[in-house]
Design an enzyme around this catalytic site. Sequence first.
Site, PDB file in Angstrom:
ATOM      1  N   GLN A   1       0.832  -1.210   0.000  1.00 59.97           N
ATOM      2  CA  GLN A   1       0.000   0.000   0.000  1.00 59.97           C
ATOM      3  C   GLN A   1       0.862   1.254   0.000  1.00 59.97           C
ATOM      4  OE1 GLN A   1      -3.335  -0.043  -0.625  1.00 59.97           O
ATOM      5  NE2 GLN A   1      -2.713  -2.158  -0.916  1.00 59.97           N
ATOM      6  N   HIS A  49       1.839   2.958  -3.250  1.00 61.17           N
ATOM      7  CA  HIS A  49       0.829   3.632  -4.079  1.00 61.17           C
ATOM      8  C   HIS A  49       1.010   5.144  -4.065  1.00 61.17           C
ATOM      9  CE1 HIS A  49      -1.989   0.904  -5.864  1.00 61.17           C
ATOM     10  NE2 HIS A  49      -2.104   0.202  -4.769  1.00 61.17           N
ATOM     11  N   GLU A  75      -9.563   0.317   4.998  1.00 59.85           N
ATOM     12  CA  GLU A  75      -9.937  -0.044   3.630  1.00 59.85           C
ATOM     13  C   GLU A  75      -9.624  -1.528   3.376  1.00 59.85           C
ATOM     14  OE1 GLU A  75      -7.439   1.826   0.746  1.00 59.85           O
ATOM     15  OE2 GLU A  75      -8.786   1.393  -0.936  1.00 59.85           O
ATOM     16  N   HIS A  76      -8.367  -1.912   3.650  1.00 60.86           N
ATOM     17  CA  HIS A  76      -7.936  -3.303   3.496  1.00 60.86           C
ATOM     18  C   HIS A  76      -7.512  -3.837   4.862  1.00 60.86           C
ATOM     19  CE1 HIS A  76      -6.677  -1.294  -0.368  1.00 60.86           C
ATOM     20  NE2 HIS A  76      -7.363  -2.289  -0.868  1.00 60.86           N
ATOM     21  N   ASP A  95      -6.183  -6.911  -5.250  1.00 64.78           N
ATOM     22  CA  ASP A  95      -6.069  -5.779  -6.167  1.00 64.78           C
ATOM     23  C   ASP A  95      -6.277  -6.214  -7.610  1.00 64.78           C
ATOM     24  OD1 ASP A  95      -5.627  -3.762  -4.386  1.00 64.78           O
ATOM     25  OD2 ASP A  95      -3.445  -4.009  -4.360  1.00 64.78           O
ATOM     26  N   HIS A 151     -53.582  14.931   0.265  1.00 60.60           N
ATOM     27  CA  HIS A 151     -53.192  13.535   0.469  1.00 60.60           C
ATOM     28  C   HIS A 151     -54.405  12.738   0.955  1.00 60.60           C
ATOM     29  CE1 HIS A 151     -49.123  15.132   0.270  1.00 60.60           C
ATOM     30  NE2 HIS A 151     -48.601  13.937   0.408  1.00 60.60           N
TER      31      HIS A 151
END
Lengths: 440, 440
Positions: free
Chosen positions: B259, B262, B327-328, B361, B420
């Site tokens: 990670q 990235h 996230e992961h 991934d 209504h």
Amino acid sequence: MPIFLNRDEPGFETRFAALLEMKREDAPEVDDVVARIISDVRARGDAAVIELTERFDRLSLTPETMAFTSDEIAEAVARVPAVERAALELAADRIRAYHVRQMPEDQSWTDPDGATLGWRWTPVEAAGLYVPGGLASYPSSVLMNAIPAQVAGVNRLVVCAPTPDGVANPLVLLAAQLSGVDVVYRVGGAQAVAAMAYGTDTILPVDKITGPGNAYVAAAKRRVFGKVGIDMIAGPSEILVIADRHNDPDWIAVDLLSQAEHDASAQSILITDDAAFGRAVADAVDKRLETLERRAIAGPSWRDYGAVITVDTLDQAAMLSNRIAPEHLELCVADPHALLTKIRHAGAIFIGQWTPEAIGDYIGGPNHVLPTARSARFSSGLSVMDFLKRTTLAEMSPAALRAIGPAAETLARSESLEAHGLSIRARLDRLNDGPLEEGH
Amino acid sequence: MPIFLNRDEPGFETRFAALLEMKREDAPEVDDVVARIISDVRARGDAAVIELTERFDRLSLTPETMAFTSDEIAEAVARVPAVERAALELAADRIRAYHVRQMPEDQSWTDPDGATLGWRWTPVEAAGLYVPGGLASYPSSVLMNAIPAQVAGVNRLVVCAPTPDGVANPLVLLAAQLSGVDVVYRVGGAQAVAAMAYGTDTILPVDKITGPGNAYVAAAKRRVFGKVGIDMIAGPSEILVIADRHNDPDWIAVDLLSQAEHDASAQSILITDDAAFGRAVADAVDKRLETLERRAIAGPSWRDYGAVITVDTLDQAAMLSNRIAPEHLELCVADPHALLTKIRHAGAIFIGQWTPEAIGDYIGGPNHVLPTARSARFSSGLSVMDFLKRTTLAEMSPAALRAIGPAAETLARSESLEAHGLSIRARLDRLNDGPLEEGH
């Protein structure tokens, strides 16, 4: 006077496109004010909430009186007439029965390569529901927001509802009670949204905020989005009725007015394959408007944004409806199910002449929080899913990693992500080195 | 140096809370520029797109050359090495197989009162996928965005991908071909998002825009939201690994680096119940960083945002993980399934030591577009559902209206919504007046 369009007239396409693009909201510029309110609540917590409530709602609170006590709720709820209580209970039961069916299932499977895959749904931990005060304080909206959260299994469910001058709506408190709400705070506006998003000493932070509100509330929801989840920002209400001449024009007229009476910016549209029927409905609307309690709201809505569109065939009606992507769609035609198959974009569909849209606002079972402003092209009404999130799961056996790992390594290298590749390669090397170490 | 925390040390709670609140993104102020680009594309269409592409990508386009021709795609795709093609095909097949299982079912039932209720799922009509150019041009992201749309049944699927200086990525074109994309435009940036949202003569408007992008693309997506649907605005990537001492420290180190490589703003966290193991992993990270191709990115990410947290028990690890809502999440422990039952908030979970996150991934099957910045508390990764919307259905029989209509009328009156109530009352009166007119 509403807009009259005829599919056969020259210039129809231009006029219809203009109807689609019509701006009905003049959003007041409140974003700066809201930004200041949010910073203030983040910085000063309860003290800011108390000051702002004093200023906007003319109500003096302390941390101790921010939430209704159970005694206060019991006392207010006891004042609700039995017939209203019974109606609200029936609504809650029917809404719950519908939403229980929305609960999605977890899945898990092992594929031929030995990869075990799947997903799991879990509820958000805490949700906050905003309930407007004053005229727009609708107990039905409490049910529609809180019951999906309750069904999803949300652990902590709070309501923020302003009580201007200290006046609370007993039906709102009853609706909260019927739908499993844990705490109701006498706090409204952007300060309520800020408190639920960031937390104060008294109001714990939540993970998701839903519910309707004025321009301040909408701007605050936009601003806290990301810190917490939010539901949609709803625009003015809309109804599209597709009706043939085999209808009582007065029924269709009151159906159109049932949206128009919400808001002078609401939009009611009739599409019919009979021009004379269309005129009869417009006449019936005018007649009802003479005496309607909310004629000061419904009248301008109908005159400024209402439309009667005549088409040759119901196929054309379906095509136009798909371009409008209405929030509410009534199919009042001889064979509504045939027409239904041609509808692709709509928030909620009411099938046949015995299903006025208002049934769906209260008691049908489906949610009444629905996508407006043509957003039914890409979004859905509120549901149990809004209070759940999905975690994906993957578990490779050593054999699975050996089978599919090399391809992942190839792709990682093609994307120049070396460490991605190494994390697979390190394991593949071990697998190739010697006997499999199964597990630990 | 990464942050080292120990659950037993005084001040842990303060330091952990600071880790949670750590700001990793310095979002550049591009909103004004983006607003001007969007207005320009709305006003001048293709001409604006062409000018902006010339300026930002140094590429001269005409309306005729905006999209790749099928010959151009075939030629580029033919240059992809066989091993990369095979890997991408395997990935596409596995991602498709996973996402097909996400297709939700329509439902319809009739309740004891005679109300037929249900819902129907329909795909969005057209979707646009943004694919970044340059370093972040990932073919795997094309698969992850396009395949869910294809599985959902989206009718028209387009890609916008900038080609700076005219250089296209053949793997991106192959990925588009493998996942049913209809057209690929050589257009990027905010101008691509504006064109897909509002349409130009050449680029037809879509209903939903997804895909990653730089700050300009993210700001443009925020601005067109409402006009079209968008997926989440993703922040920098994150991984949390929970690992016990029965792991090779180097495996965990490369997992953390996968990670970190990235983005210098990415965050990699290890939680372990063995302080010595934690130090061994940190040492292994340092060793790998000496030679890692992307050490100029992964190094700062690890040093500025990396963390190694020591706890006494795996229960504590699960509690901290739920606060992080990663996230992961990798579970590299002796009994990962026991730990899994305690995890409530995570985008994707990778179970056991043979499941490095990088598998997910590319090729595992689940989507790699996942909620960042703790938003897994309230949101989910990309799925087939993002390209579908649910229309609720209701049909009352006359008997059903008679059974439940009065309660709806009561609630309408309690909310002062007369029309209504009238829309229900008009029909109830007919039912009470005489014999039932069944249907038309």
